[in-house]
Design a protein around this motif. Sequence first.
Motif, PDB file in Angstrom:
ATOM      1  N   VAL A   1      -7.786  10.410  -1.184  1.00 28.47           N
ATOM      2  CA  VAL A   1      -7.957   9.440  -1.127  1.00 28.47           C
ATOM      3  C   VAL A   1      -8.642   8.538   0.163  1.00 28.47           C
ATOM      4  CG1 VAL A   1      -6.323   8.635  -3.109  1.00 28.47           C
ATOM      5  CG2 VAL A   1      -5.587   8.654  -0.298  1.00 28.47           C
TER       6      VAL A   1
ATOM      7  N   PRO B   1       0.209  -2.555  -7.096  1.00 24.11           N
ATOM      8  CA  PRO B   1       0.896  -1.787  -7.765  1.00 24.11           C
ATOM      9  C   PRO B   1       2.303  -3.081  -7.900  1.00 24.11           C
ATOM     10  CG  PRO B   1       1.530  -1.447  -4.895  1.00 24.11           C
ATOM     11  CD  PRO B   1       0.405  -2.001  -5.328  1.00 24.11           C
TER      12      PRO B   1
ATOM     13  N   GLU C   1       0.870  -0.926  -0.046  1.00 25.74           N
ATOM     14  CA  GLU C   1       0.219  -0.286  -0.169  1.00 25.74           C
ATOM     15  C   GLU C   1       0.877   1.487  -0.023  1.00 25.74           C
ATOM     16  OE1 GLU C   1      -2.720   0.456  -0.850  1.00 25.74           O
ATOM     17  OE2 GLU C   1      -3.960   2.289   0.028  1.00 25.74           O
TER      18      GLU C   1
ATOM     19  N   GLY D   1      -4.456  -0.851  -3.210  1.00 25.89           N
ATOM     20  CA  GLY D   1      -4.306  -0.618  -4.139  1.00 25.89           C
ATOM     21  C   GLY D   1      -3.115  -1.944  -4.704  1.00 25.89           C
TER      22      GLY D   1
ATOM     23  N   LYS E   1      -3.781  13.852  -1.956  1.00 24.60           N
ATOM     24  CA  LYS E   1      -4.761  13.680  -2.830  1.00 24.60           C
ATOM     25  C   LYS E   1      -5.864  13.463  -1.759  1.00 24.60           C
ATOM     26  CE  LYS E   1      -3.047  12.150  -7.157  1.00 24.60           C
ATOM     27  NZ  LYS E   1      -3.373  11.213  -8.560  1.00 24.60           N
TER      28      LYS E   1
ATOM     29  N   ALA F   1       3.245   6.367  -5.562  1.00 29.40           N
ATOM     30  CA  ALA F   1       2.846   6.003  -6.576  1.00 29.40           C
ATOM     31  C   ALA F   1       2.187   7.031  -7.516  1.00 29.40           C
ATOM     32  CB  ALA F   1       2.789   4.482  -7.517  1.00 29.40           C
ATOM     33  N   GLU F   2       1.424   6.870  -6.775  1.00 36.60           N
ATOM     34  CA  GLU F   2      -0.090   7.705  -7.428  1.00 36.60           C
ATOM     35  C   GLU F   2      -0.186   9.405  -6.408  1.00 36.60           C
ATOM     36  OE1 GLU F   2      -3.034   6.684  -8.944  1.00 36.60           O
ATOM     37  OE2 GLU F   2      -1.719   5.241  -9.040  1.00 36.60           O
ATOM     38  N   GLY F   3       1.179   8.935  -6.045  1.00 41.18           N
ATOM     39  CA  GLY F   3       1.321  10.775  -5.529  1.00 41.18           C
ATOM     40  C   GLY F   3       0.706  11.522  -5.059  1.00 41.18           C
ATOM     41  N   VAL F   4      -0.027  10.161  -3.548  1.00 35.23           N
ATOM     42  CA  VAL F   4      -0.626  10.698  -2.445  1.00 35.23           C
ATOM     43  C   VAL F   4       0.551  11.159  -1.487  1.00 35.23           C
ATOM     44  CG1 VAL F   4      -2.495  10.297  -0.837  1.00 35.23           C
ATOM     45  CG2 VAL F   4      -2.402   9.228  -2.815  1.00 35.23           C
TER      46      VAL F   4
ATOM     47  N   THR G   1       7.844   2.200 -12.631  1.00 34.37           N
ATOM     48  CA  THR G   1       7.074   2.933 -10.953  1.00 34.37           C
ATOM     49  C   THR G   1       8.209   2.254  -9.868  1.00 34.37           C
ATOM     50  OG1 THR G   1       5.358   1.050 -10.698  1.00 34.37           O
ATOM     51  CG2 THR G   1       6.434   0.864  -8.431  1.00 34.37           C
TER      52      THR G   1
ATOM     53  N   HIS H   1       1.847   1.307  -3.456  1.00 34.41           N
ATOM     54  CA  HIS H   1       0.363   2.903  -4.549  1.00 34.41           C
ATOM     55  C   HIS H   1       0.317   3.892  -3.884  1.00 34.41           C
ATOM     56  CE1 HIS H   1      -3.223   2.521  -5.166  1.00 34.41           C
ATOM     57  NE2 HIS H   1      -3.671   2.896  -4.676  1.00 34.41           N
ATOM     58  N   LEU H   2       0.495   4.165  -2.757  1.00 41.33           N
ATOM     59  CA  LEU H   2       0.471   5.911  -1.715  1.00 41.33           C
ATOM     60  C   LEU H   2       1.055   7.039  -2.712  1.00 41.33           C
ATOM     61  CD1 LEU H   2      -0.716   4.843   1.623  1.00 41.33           C
ATOM     62  CD2 LEU H   2      -2.508   5.971  -0.791  1.00 41.33           C
TER      63      LEU H   2
END
Lengths: 295, 295
Positions: free
Chosen positions: B162, A243, A177, A241, B160, A183-186, A249, A180-181
Amino acid sequence: MMLAHGLRVTVSDPQPDVESRVRRALPLIAPALRALGLPVEDLDARLSFEPDLARAVADADVVQENGPERLDFKRQLFAAVEEAAPAGALLLSSTSGLRATDICQDMRRPGRLLVGHPFNPPHLVPLVEVVPGQLTDESVVTEAVAFYRALGKRPQVIHKEVPGFVANRLQSALFREAVHLVAEGVVTEAELDDVVTSSIGLRWAVAGPFRTFHLGGGPGGLTDFLEHFGRNMEAGWAGLGHPRFDEATVRLLSRQAERDFGGRPYQELEAERDRGQIAVLRALGRTPADHGSAH
Amino acid sequence: MMLAHGLRVTVSDPQPDVESRVRRALPLIAPALRALGLPVEDLDARLSFEPDLARAVADADVVQENGPERLDFKRQLFAAVEEAAPAGALLLSSTSGLRATDICQDMRRPGRLLVGHPFNPPHLVPLVEVVPGQLTDESVVTEAVAFYRALGKRPQVIHKEVPGFVANRLQSALFREAVHLVAEGVVTEAELDDVVTSSIGLRWAVAGPFRTFHLGGGPGGLTDFLEHFGRNMEAGWAGLGHPRFDEATVRLLSRQAERDFGGRPYQELEAERDRGQIAVLRALGRTPADHGSAH
């Protein structure tokens, strides 16, 4: 850890420079051992080197194997160890991925073999996962636990030989996770790390996830927690996520790590983490020297 | 925390017993605040109660909302707050699940609203997730971060909106695997907790997952770590569990929690955890009183 607890240690490794490498490493970890309350005088007085495996294990009470993570290698090694070691010796593999049930295939007395999986750095992380195979004797499990306890470690018997055992599965689930966070730019890697050290990491150093949620449920405990939050959490699982470590990545993660952590020398970052780790162990009364007291 | 930092606090809650409940709770958390190095004399001297929302926020610099987790409720509430509060007030929702972008729908100046998500117990867990909505002013994000920092908290801006933000997603990802391992009989709840507190929990109190793996890669850092272990870890992700909170699982988890933790009163377990938490914060120099120093 073994030397600091007064054990006689014989290192057997085919690499010719093993002795110089080990002798160089000892003074580097001595300050940490001292900070943990262990004696560090003459650490190497009880240390010897014996490249010949049969001679190395000839009068061993315990054999802890740290070889390559290849099943064929470990099968052969333990068949040879069994021939040369005393019949009562405790035979432990440090593997993080193989099963004792598979490693013992070429042994005549597989009952003495089991996995004792430590974590790096072993003088600072108390956990040892003790994972018996299907053929391991019950009494040998008890012996292994007693052995690690006597070294001030926190052995935990794992009741089924699942891949990755327990700690690495949990770590890997969270890291998935985390990837994922990022990679998503969070959040960035450094930001995510800060989130962890200032919330769940802090909590889990003191109380594990079940105790934490048991307390999160109030006086009704985990039952109330699951009743109030279980459905929501289960719904959230579907949104976590998936990923992959594809090229893009890996490039993103590497570049961020370089930016967020790469500005300082590795040794400096490592020393800082180790100092923090020791401070936490001492604050919680969980150093090897506290062994047998609280917790 | 706000009272201990000298702020004037007005509590506005329609429940008639809120004042007596808050006044009873203050002396219970005072020892923890004192242990964290905060002043606790006359904590309630700057505390008042005002059930009328408009009057309560009339001269507020900051409004921190902790109402029910219902979007319609929060939309209405912030529309009313906005009418009554000074135009420059910072408007913060403690929601753990809703988006500022949705909560601000009925506001005329949505730019002043954002999420400031604390963790329980808020005087012991430093993290506050600061989550701006699409309409939040950039300067308001900066103000919110400065506000929480001044309270000795560790605010972290989440880029973001989320669901679950960051800490709860990470926690939930790990807990999913924890439920799986207990449901499969690999370990019990108490055993899993011990694994965590003696390995990854201990690590993540000091260094988050990315820094941990950056160090795990040796001098080559996270890049080397991913090259050596990434493929294996990705393969392991496919084998992680997918438990559900069905009746049988909930019964098993509840029964084990009762057996593993239920033998001791809730207050005693909570006090023990809080003492540990405070000891760790102090050992790492991360109490609110250390604010601005290390880390």
